[in-house]
Write a protein that holds these residues in place. Structure first.
Motif, PDB file in Angstrom:
ATOM      1  N   PRO A   1     -14.867   8.698  -8.234  1.00 52.63           N
ATOM      2  CA  PRO A   1     -13.619   8.931  -7.507  1.00 52.63           C
ATOM      3  C   PRO A   1     -13.300  10.417  -7.408  1.00 52.63           C
ATOM      4  O   PRO A   1     -13.474  11.172  -8.365  1.00 52.63           O
TER       5      PRO A   1
ATOM      6  N   SER B   1     -10.885  -3.137  -5.008  1.00 52.09           N
ATOM      7  CA  SER B   1     -11.525  -2.424  -3.912  1.00 52.09           C
ATOM      8  C   SER B   1     -12.242  -3.423  -3.019  1.00 52.09           C
ATOM      9  O   SER B   1     -12.643  -4.502  -3.454  1.00 52.09           O
ATOM     10  N   GLU B   2     -12.409  -3.055  -1.758  1.00 46.35           N
ATOM     11  CA  GLU B   2     -13.163  -3.898  -0.841  1.00 46.35           C
ATOM     12  C   GLU B   2     -14.662  -3.816  -1.103  1.00 46.35           C
ATOM     13  O   GLU B   2     -15.439  -4.590  -0.561  1.00 46.35           O
ATOM     14  N   LEU B   3     -15.074  -2.860  -1.930  1.00 48.60           N
ATOM     15  CA  LEU B   3     -16.486  -2.748  -2.278  1.00 48.60           C
ATOM     16  C   LEU B   3     -16.894  -3.915  -3.162  1.00 48.60           C
ATOM     17  O   LEU B   3     -16.112  -4.396  -3.987  1.00 48.60           O
TER      18      LEU B   3
ATOM     19  N   THR C   1       0.848  -1.184   0.000  1.00 49.68           N
ATOM     20  CA  THR C   1       0.000   0.000   0.000  1.00 49.68           C
ATOM     21  C   THR C   1       0.884   1.234   0.000  1.00 49.68           C
ATOM     22  O   THR C   1       2.117   1.156   0.091  1.00 49.68           O
TER      23      THR C   1
ATOM     24  N   LEU D   1     -13.778   7.318  -2.833  1.00 48.03           N
ATOM     25  CA  LEU D   1     -14.806   6.778  -3.721  1.00 48.03           C
ATOM     26  C   LEU D   1     -16.173   7.152  -3.168  1.00 48.03           C
ATOM     27  O   LEU D   1     -16.585   6.640  -2.127  1.00 48.03           O
TER      28      LEU D   1
END
Length: 515
Positions: free
Chosen positions: A298, A286-288, A264, A307
């Motif tokens: 964005p 993305s964790e989405l 990261t 986001l």
């Protein structure tokens, strides 16, 4: 917070009284390097300090797409205007072609497929309508002498060509088993497993996982993916060359990064620099999940990439338009299909004892009950015999399905295979109880067993068709059905409904999963 350089340390040995790590010795560094080498899969030998080899640059999609649109509109426009005796056809065709190309470029139609604005055929049609509006304004302002009707016909080939090219561009290339995107996955073991499992569980996308490069010492649990290399737990000089080596070895044109504590910030940024300099596309997981790209916007703030997630549609202009299309489509369908409906009613009535229609209470919007209509496809006492067949249920969850249900009549089996038995539900759509597109309405006993997640299916009107209908129907598991319905509940739009209605025709013709 600034970036702090941390000296190399050996965390395996004893620490001092203050807990400060002991500086690494040459022997410990050698042991660590040996262990890292054991975990690495064979890769092309490359000096870490060596500059990554330049990859052959791909064909410029934007230039080819713009040139294709320009010629496809300006050429036929000039010919049609010339044959129609219009003044200065070359000038009018050139202006229309340049406006068409500039308009589509401004709306992102020539962008990389990963970043391109969604739209497909509907996107090309919207661009073309905007072009007509701009040409009309210019015609009025300049006092042009070109006949408007002739001008519309002249620019029509541009729309047809753009729609065809857009369809070919987004169609997966199945030659030699390749998809649109050959993906190299990079990340820590947990992130790799999650992304690989999700990509491998579905085929309705343009991403094919060809290899993975783990970060850190943990071994990924997902099997069946080649591992051409491994990144160390801490940033290293060979991060970029290792990833590029894996991408080149497996002909990957996209590196998909699953960020984590070890990958990261500055390390991910430097990896992006190296990949982009080498002409390899980068995408970050993305964790989405379950959110359509059109709902994500964005923005940047204080060096952060944020986001913004738009809320699901529950009303507004699209809700009104959906209601109008539902009622109008249902009325039109009932009128056009009246002869077919009459013939089916006669065949049901004459083939077996019992009523023509099967009426059943289902749960609709906000769990409100309503009476749903279908052509009867089972024997008259089917509901009474259901309890005897409970142990033969072939699906999980609250649904009851059997491939060879003994209660289904011969005529009913044909009606189910073609989904003609569902057509009376056009009456429910006309009454506003259902929609043309939406999740299938559950039985009261099924809805009573819903948990909070499954209950969200009732946040929109149930539909005559939907993602479940075009994705395999009864061949899907209960959880797959719920996932598809929840995606629709949160991401529906009028354009999505039109696409699903078109796909329903193919699904009905195919007959897969219908029993």
């Amino acid at each position: 917070m600034g970036h702090v350089e941390i000296p190399e340390t050996d965390i395996s040995g004893p620490v001092g009284l203050r807990g400060a790590p002991r500086p690494r010795t040459a022997a410990s560094r050698n042991r660590t390097a040996a262990l890292e080498q054991l975990w690495r899969a064979p890769t092309a030998q490359r000096d870490p300090a060596e500059r990554a080899p330049a990859r052959r640059k791909p064909v410029h999609r934007a230039s080819v797409g713009a040139l294709t649109d320009l010629l496809a509109l300006a050429g036929p426009a000039w010919l049609l205007l010339h044959l129609g005796g219009q003044p200065r056809p070359w000038l009018a065709a050139a202006v229309a072609g340049l406006l068409w190309t500039g308009l589509r470029g401004a709306r992102g139609r020539y962008a990389d497929p990963v970043r391109a604005e969604p739209g497909g055929a509907f996107g090309a049609l919207g661009d073309w309508l905007v072009l007509l509006g701009v040409l009309a304004v210019l015609h009025a302002a300049a006092g042009g002498s070109v006949d408007p009707a002739t001008a519309v016909v002249a620019v029509a080939p541009g729309l047809l060509a753009a729609t065809a090219v857009e369809g070919l561009r987004r169609w997966p290339r199945t030659a030699r088993g390749r998809a649109v995107r050959r993906v190299l996955l990079v990340g820590e073991a947990a992130g790799l497993d999650r992304a690989a499992e999700l990509l491998g569980s579905r085929t309705d996308h343009a991403y094919r996982l060809v290899a993975a490069i783990p970060v850190g010492p943990d071994r990924p649990g997902y099997e069946g993916v080649q591992v051409p290399g491994r990144l160390a737990s801490c940033p290293a000089d060979d991060d970029v060359t290792t990833v590029l080596g894996g991408a080149y070895a497996h002909e990957a044109d996209l590196v998909l990064v699953a960020p984590g504590p070890q990958l990261t910030g500055d390390r991910l940024r430097r990896l992006g620099w190296g990949l982009h300099d080498a002409g390899v596309a980068l995408c970050v997981v993305s964790e989405l999940s379950g959110i359509a790209a059109a709902r994500v916007r964005p923005v940047t703030a204080a060096g952060l990439t944020l986001l913004h997630i738009a809320p699901p549609l529950r009303g507004g202009p699209q809700g009104v338009l959906k209601a109008v299309l539902d009622r109008g489509g249902a009325l039109f369908g009932l009128l056009v299909l009246a002869p077919l409906l009459l013939a089916v009613a006669l065949s049901v009535r004459l083939s077996s004892r019992g009523p023509v229609f099967h009426r059943q209470v289902r749960q609709g919007l906000h769990n409100r009950p309503f009476t749903m209509w279908k052509f009867r496809t089972m024997v008259a006492d089917a509901e009474a015999r259901k309890a005897q067949l409970t142990e033969d249920n072939e699906v999980d969850g609250p649904l009851f399905k059997m491939r060879q249900d003994p209660r289904v009549t011969p005529v009913g089996r044909t009606l189910r295979r073609t989904s003609i038995d569902e057509l009376p539900q056009l009456v429910n759509v006309l009454l506003g109880q259902m929609s043309l597109v939406g999740p299938r309405p559950p039985l009261p006993e099924e809805a009573s067993r819903y948990d909070e997640r499954e209950g969200r299916r009732l946040a929109v009107k149930p539909g005559l068709t939907g993602l479940w209908q075009v994705s395999g129907r009864s061949d899907l598991s209960w959880q797959e059905t719920v996932s598809l319905d929840l995606w629709y509940v949160d991401n529906w739009s009028v354009a999505t409904d039109m696409g699903l209605l078109a796909r329903t025709v193919r699904a009905v013709t195919d007959g897969r999963g219908a029993y």
